[in-house]
Design a protein around this motif. Structure first.
Motif, mmCIF file in Angstrom:
data_model
loop_
_atom_site.group_PDB
_atom_site.id
_atom_site.type_symbol
_atom_site.label_atom_id
_atom_site.label_comp_id
_atom_site.label_asym_id
_atom_site.label_seq_id
_atom_site.Cartn_x
_atom_site.Cartn_y
_atom_site.Cartn_z
ATOM 1 N N PHE A 800 39.927 42.551 30.580
ATOM 2 C CA PHE A 800 38.947 42.181 31.608
ATOM 3 C C PHE A 800 38.506 43.400 32.404
ATOM 4 O O PHE A 800 37.342 43.513 32.804
ATOM 5 C CB PHE A 800 39.529 41.109 32.545
ATOM 6 N N TYR A 801 39.417 44.332 32.637
ATOM 7 C CA TYR A 801 39.113 45.516 33.434
ATOM 8 C C TYR A 801 38.129 46.421 32.700
ATOM 9 O O TYR A 801 37.110 46.846 33.256
ATOM 10 C CB TYR A 801 40.414 46.261 33.731
ATOM 11 N N SER A 804 34.649 44.799 32.283
ATOM 12 C CA SER A 804 33.900 44.730 33.541
ATOM 13 C C SER A 804 33.254 46.072 33.865
ATOM 14 O O SER A 804 32.130 46.134 34.384
ATOM 15 C CB SER A 804 34.827 44.308 34.682
ATOM 16 N N TYR A 810 28.853 39.478 36.215
ATOM 17 C CA TYR A 810 30.124 38.773 36.232
ATOM 18 C C TYR A 810 30.573 38.475 34.804
ATOM 19 O O TYR A 810 29.851 37.839 34.034
ATOM 20 C CB TYR A 810 29.998 37.473 37.035
ATOM 21 N N ILE A 811 31.787 38.906 34.480
ATOM 22 C CA ILE A 811 32.325 38.766 33.128
ATOM 23 C C ILE A 811 33.354 37.644 33.118
ATOM 24 O O ILE A 811 34.392 37.726 33.795
ATOM 25 C CB ILE A 811 32.961 40.084 32.647
ATOM 26 N N SER A 837 35.285 38.414 36.569
ATOM 27 C CA SER A 837 35.488 39.724 37.181
ATOM 28 C C SER A 837 34.205 40.533 37.163
ATOM 29 O O SER A 837 33.292 40.282 36.364
ATOM 30 C CB SER A 837 36.595 40.490 36.445
ATOM 31 N N THR A 838 34.145 41.531 38.053
ATOM 32 C CA THR A 838 32.990 42.425 38.124
ATOM 33 C C THR A 838 33.443 43.768 38.673
ATOM 34 O O THR A 838 34.406 43.843 39.454
ATOM 35 C CB THR A 838 31.879 41.831 39.011
ATOM 36 N N ALA A 839 32.779 44.822 38.263
ATOM 37 C CA ALA A 839 33.142 46.167 38.698
ATOM 38 C C ALA A 839 32.587 46.450 40.087
ATOM 39 O O ALA A 839 31.534 45.944 40.473
ATOM 40 C CB ALA A 839 32.622 47.200 37.703
ATOM 41 N N VAL A 853 37.908 46.908 40.010
ATOM 42 C CA VAL A 853 37.342 45.649 39.516
ATOM 43 C C VAL A 853 37.923 44.526 40.367
ATOM 44 O O VAL A 853 39.134 44.507 40.636
ATOM 45 C CB VAL A 853 37.674 45.422 38.028
ATOM 46 N N GLY A 855 37.766 40.070 41.241
ATOM 47 C CA GLY A 855 37.407 38.825 40.585
ATOM 48 C C GLY A 855 38.133 37.628 41.143
ATOM 49 O O GLY A 855 38.929 37.717 42.086
ATOM 50 N N THR A 1063 25.475 37.343 34.149
ATOM 51 C CA THR A 1063 26.761 36.907 33.591
ATOM 52 C C THR A 1063 26.774 37.198 32.096
ATOM 53 O O THR A 1063 25.769 37.611 31.508
ATOM 54 C CB THR A 1063 27.004 35.396 33.790
#
Length: 1166
Positions: A800-801, A804, A810-811, A837-839, A853, A855, A1063
């Motif tokens: 996820f990190y 992102s 948004y992931i 999650s998002t950066a 990141v 989320g 997204t």
């Protein structure tokens, strides 16, 4: 190309849903072109008001639902994600860190220089060893009467042999004066070692009491002091090894040999580093006599011999194999010389087993085919040593006319002949062929002679090297392979050692190679010279050799047998979202690790260009758009990467650096205030977790005395205990890592204080909120949410990190398909979450970077209900559902009409995220084709998704069952009952042939097959390399709202699909299918085992990848003496010996090595 839509569907929209599939099979209608557009237009007209009580929602309605979904997601992330607030926190703490720049050219040149210096120190040690070995051997006086008790040495296999009551040393009473040593554990070697002595390993099939071996042990003992002195000068040296041409291995420091439970087949002369150091590259053609006289045992000996011969070749060599009788033909699909890599050799070995004996012997056909192969200049090949290896049972023809036509007078092609089996043929023609073509003649009368005699040809190829003297004394560095003593992945520097003795004054110079000296360098030692955490999660360093094989690469993880990932309090297996790439892994040390750069990454034209430039030793820089595979290998992202590369001087390697644009800059903490250090450090203490949220710290090498642990709770405890003894500025610690870790601890705590602590997560159906940083902190709030947190505590290894950082917006990350929720878990109110999650992007003084990141974790069940409301005619959950009267028209929605309407959110990899169907909640995280094959196929055909196929060449697979029970092997004569009753049959050749087959089966099993019970757990028998086909899907070119129809004749489905802005989600609304009887095409996403060798090898070799061989070649010297060419003498075997041997075999006892044979083979060395 679109996959044909073989689907079925619901009744046409806009009318009562009473339609049924038309009876009987009929042709499927195409849903493309004008007919498709007309059909879709008519369906939309039928969806107009007044057609029925409920109709399929119109496009503007579904677009409205999509906007509501986008707004809800964005609202939640703005309130709870804390992106803007975290930006402000970083700016408020601007005095606590500096922004540093990664300058690619300077970085890559510095790392290349450091690697060059590291390897140069090993080169100097190698040269001292090689010079000393040649001096010691030259001064050594040969002793004909030397005895085992005269030699003192540590036998590395002694402990294992003492444990084995059947070992030869125990049975002989241990005549040798073997040393008994004490060992101490050394983490650098991952082994117990003794620094005062060397160890000796002698292959099982070599008699250690022979005169040759004892003299070898005698003079090599003097190397011990040189080994010790080398280590004194360079304490970082790892294994120092001398591999002798006699098969003896002497290595330092001493450690017990890691022998398998059954038979130890290790022979240093077959190791990749020895083969590379003992001769220049080879172009080899193997021709095998399959005439009718070759049958039974002899043919099987030939097949085994060819396979063993192939194992003496490395990736710098080229080979082809052909069989011949009256005509010659290749045994495989390869029609020309191909690179002797693992995959090609596997094709040859499988093809050789299919050879059948028939016809008459035609040496001319075989040799003409071989010479034509070697003269083909239109293909890639080694262009150095050229040779023909012929295996036959004998013949009278010398084919002199063929040699005159193709090879004389220059004799650029060496000919090696092998007389296989026990027979009474005149071997003079075979000897003549070898001797007149600068080759060697060998005899392989039995299975025990195969391994020795299929590698002795390397001595002949080494002659020009020895005669070239200092010019040939050049250090070569191997590609990556697995160390046999447990060091892991290594590269080895090699240097040949020459025999400098002369028989007398005025005699010709000796032209035999004594062996190869090698020094290992662990890949981990090279990795330590590369930037660890300043490049960000998606930046990395890689290196390749002249073959294009990677030496360093984050995707170099060969034959992993078990991957462990992290969890609070306990580890769990692969199949969970993330795994740690650096954990112990099992590989088969017999197979070199040859992963091409274009297979380590997703191949494209830009990377082909980069690879070629690196192989050519050039410098370069290039920014490209390319595809990358996610860490969990489920997703594909299109990203921008900057590649920079330089050669590593004095080696065959080239070094590259890959950086995303957002990793040009990074943060470096500057916590000079010790009071602030203590304050932030307190937020790492478990006592603060209840109010500040649970903290996971990345398991990095913060300090030398910090022991790693699979359990993050234990690791944190150990870390805290160490920090109570040392300070972040201690010399034994990595100050950069510690300062950044403590800074991020304080920054994420401020996020809790400003945003999370005062929010009610239940209001928005959230299970948790979290933040992860480049500094190695993952903070999960509230503390109880950590119990179900399954992501990797190392952010750089968390899917996820990394995703992102590479994507805007948004992931969403649903559950992994192998850890799916079961319905029972839902009934027990187990909270299941979906990560979003998002950066966090910072802009500081015009410099942009992404240091964190953030989320949330959505409650699956609650958000599934919320999803229904957002995709309905209600404005909020408290509003009553709108009912449609009998005389009014209503559009279907995802809540009221969930029995007729399917509404789903699918992510960019094609995995189900949310559904309005309650029965699909336990399928969240599955590839959508497994949920609704028709609909996923339609999305693919309409370009919502694109497919990417690739191959994993590093997989390890369990051995396949032989499957030969109840059937005789091909080519084996099986007698009938009448034969057994016929007395004359027992005196015929057929009976003797069958008896040969029986003997062969017993001996072959004894030497080459491990007992399953005893070999269990051995990497060599438990698993072997294989190729897995991977398929990923990612968003295609369609980026707008889109209506389409799945046409299945009279039974069709209308669907609408639309990307959700900001997204990685696709919103799909479709009619539920009624016609389950129709065939459905299904897209596959799961990794599958490739039959044979993955992508068709026969096609791949027609498009060989660019490579370069070593820049020097030693294949000719005018002073070479070719008189020693193997003039073997045959002798009739003793009848008594044969009968005794047969009785031993029938009793199941393996025969002991034959000293006289080994002495004959090795006697020519001195």
């Amino acid at each position: 190309m679109a996959v044909p839509a073989r689907t079925c569907g619901a009744a046409r929209p806009g009318v009562a849903r009473t339609a049924r599939p038309r009876p009987g099979p009929g042709p499927r209608r195409s849903a493309s072109g004008p007919a498709r557009r007309l059909w879709l237009f008519l369906l939309l007209l039928l969806a107009a008001p007044g057609a029925s009580a409920y109709s399929f929602p119109q496009q503007h309605t579904m677009q409205h639902w999509a906007r509501r979904l986008e707004q809800e997601i964005d609202g939640v992330m703005r309130i709870f994600g804390g992106v803007q607030q975290l930006r402000e926190i970083y700016k408020d703490n601007r005095n606590l860190f500096e922004v540093q720049e990664n300058e690619p050219q300077k970085l890559v040149e510095k790392v290349a220089g450091d690697i060059e210096s590291l390897l140069d120190r090993k080169v100097q040690a190698l040269k001292r060893l090689a010079d000393a070995a040649e001096t010691f051997q030259k001064a050594h006086r040969w002793q004909d009467n030397i005895k085992e008790e005269d030699i003192m040495y540590y036998d590395a296999k002694a402990d294992a042999e003492l444990d084995d009551p059947e070992s030869e040393d125990v049975e002989r009473g241990s005549k040798s004066s073997a040393l008994r040593l004490d060992f101490v554990e050394d983490p650098n070697f991952k082994n117990k070692v003794n620094y005062s002595y060397t160890a000796v390993q002698i292959p099982t099939d070599i008699y250690k009491g022979s005169t040759v071996i004892l003299n070898e042990l005698n003079w090599t003992e003097a190397l011990e002091n040189v080994f010790i002195e080398n280590r004194r000068q360079d304490p970082t040296l790892l294994w120092q090894v001398f591999g002798s041409a006699t098969g003896v291995t002497r290595y330092y420091p001493a450690t017990p040999w890691r022998a398998p439970k059954k038979i130890d087949l290790y022979d240093v002369r077959r190791r990749p580093w020895y083969i590379q150091g003992a001769s220049s590259p080879k172009d080899m053609v193997i021709i095998v006599d399959v005439s009718g006289s070759v049958s039974g045992l002899t043919l099987k000996l030939m097949k085994t011999s060819v396979c063993e011969m192939l194992d003496t070749l490395s990736d710098d060599d080229y080979v082809n194999v052909a069989s011949f009788n009256e005509k010659a033909q290749p045994v495989s699909c390869f029609t020309h010389l191909v690179q002797a890599n693992v995959r090609n050799k596997k094709v040859f070995k499988e093809a050789v087993q299919g050879m059948v004996a028939k016809g008459t012997t035609g040496y001319k056909a075989g040799f003409e085919y071989a010479f034509d192969q070697l003269q083909n200049s239109n293909i890639t090949r080694a262009n150095c040593n050229k040779m023909i290896m012929m295996f036959t049972d004998g013949g009278e023809d010398r084919v002199q006319d063929v040699f005159e036509k193709y090879n004389w007078p220059n004799r650029t092609v060496r000919v090696f002949t092998f007389s296989v089996g026990q027979h009474n043929y005149d071997v003079t023609p075979l000897q003549w062929m070898a001797c007149t073509n600068k080759g060697y003649y060998f005899e392989i009368p039995s299975i025990g002679a195969i391994r020795i005699n299929t590698q002795e040809y390397l001595d002949v190829l080494g002659r020009p090297m020895v005669l070239a003297g200092k010019e040939a004394k050049q250090v070569q560095w191997t590609n990556v392979y697995e160390d046999a003593l447990g060091l892991g992945l290594v590269v080895t520097g090699t240097l040949p050692v020459f025999n400098l003795t002369q028989d007398g004054p005025g005699e010709k110079k000796n032209q035999l190679i004594l062996g190869v000296m090698g020094i290992d360098v662990a890949l981990n030692d090279i990795k330590r010279l590369t930037p660890n955490y300043t490049l960000g999660a998606n930046g990395y360093v890689f290196a390749i050799d002249l073959n294009g094989y990677v030496l360093l690469h984050p995707n170099l993880k060969p034959q992993v047998s078990q991957r462990v990932t992290w969890r609070v309090g306990k580890p769990f297996k692969m199949g969970t979202p993330d795994f740690l790439p650096g954990l112990p892994q099992t590989t088969n040390f017999r197979e070199p690790v040859t992963l091409d750069f274009l297979d380590a990454e997703l191949e494209d034209e830009n990377k082909e260009e980069i690879r070629r430039s690196m192989i050519d030793g050039n410098k370069g820089h290039k920014q490209i758009r390319t595809l990358v595979k996610s860490l969990d290998e489920r997703y594909i992202d299109e990203v921008t990467r900057n590649y920079t590369w330089v050669p590593i001087r004095s080696t065959n390697y080239s070094l590259g650096l890959v950086l995303p644009p957002y990793s040009t800059f990074y943060l470096q903490a500057n916590l000079s205030d010790q009071i602030l250090q203590v304050k932030y450090f307190e937020f790492l203490l478990p006592s603060s977790f209840e109010s500040e949220g649970h903290v996971f710290i990345a398991p990095r090498e913060y300090c030398k005395d910090l022991n790693a642990s699979d359990n993050n709770t234990e690791f944190l405890k150990t870390f805290i205990e160490l920090m109570e003894k040392v300070t972040p500025d201690s010399k034994q610690c990595n100050n950069f890592l510690l300062h950044n870790l403590i800074l991020d601890t304080g920054i994420t705590q401020q996020l809790v204080e400003r945003v999370w602590r005062d929010q009610d997560l239940n209001t928005y159906s959230l299970l948790a909120v979290f933040a992860a940083t480049d500094g190695g902190i993952t903070r999960v709030f509230p503390n109880k949410a950590a119990e179900d947190w399954t992501e990797n505590p190392e952010p750089f290894n968390a899917s996820f990190y990394r995703r992102s950082l590479d994507n805007h917006g948004y992931i969403f990350k649903p559950l992994h398909q192998d850890t799916l929720l079961r319905p029972l878990e839902l009934e027990n109110n187990t909270a299941v979450g979906i990560l979003v999650s998002t950066a966090v992007e910072l802009s500081l003084s015009g410099r942009t970077l992404r240091p964190a990141v953030v989320g949330v974790k959505l409650d699956l069940e609650a958000w599934a209900e919320k999803f229904k409301v957002l995709a309905s005619n209600r404005t909020h959950q408290d509003q009553p559902q709108k009912q449609c009267g009998p005389n009014s028209h209503c559009e279907m929605d995802c809540e009221v009409n969930n029995e007729d309407l399917l509404c789903v959110l699918i992510d960019d990899g094609g995995f189900l995220v949310l559904s309005n169907q309650n029965h699909q909640w336990d399928q969240i995280g599955r590839f959508f084709s497994e949920v609704d094959a028709n609909l996923m196929l339609a999305l693919y055909n309409n370009s919502f998704y694109t497919r990417k196929e690739s191959y994993d060449y590093q997989a390890a697979c369990a051995p396949q069952p032989t499957g030969n029970l109840g059937a005789a092997p091909r080519g084996v004569f099986v007698p009938t009952i009448a034969d057994f009753l016929n007395l004359a049959w027992w005196t015929s050749a057929a009976a003797w042939s069958l008896f040969q087959q029986l003997l062969y089966g017993l001996v072959y099993h004894s030497w080459f097959q491990a007992d399953p019970a005893e070999a269990e757990g051995s990497p060599e028998t438990r698993e072997s390399s294989c190729i897995m086909k991977q398929t990923q899907y990612y968003f295609g070119s369609v980026n707008a709202s889109y209506n389409a129809i799945i046409d299945c004749g009279n039974c069709s489905r209308l669907f609408h699909a639309q990307r959700l802005t900001n997204t990685n989600l696709l919103f799909v609304v479709a009619e539920k299918p009624l016609c389950s009887q129709c065939e459905a095409g299904r897209l596959l996403q799961k990794e599958t085992h490739c039959p044979a060798d993955g992508p068709e090898q026969c096609e791949l070799v027609q498009r060989p990848r660019y490579r370069r061989g070593p820049h020097i070649c030693f294949d000719y010297n005018a002073t070479e003496d070719t008189s020693d060419c193997g003039r073997g003498a045959s002798f009739p075997p003793s009848l008594g010996v044969l009968i005794s041997l047969q009785l031993l075999l029938l009793l199941g006892l393996p025969p002991r090595p034959q000293p006289q044979v080994q002495a004959r083979v090795a006697s020519h060395r001195f």
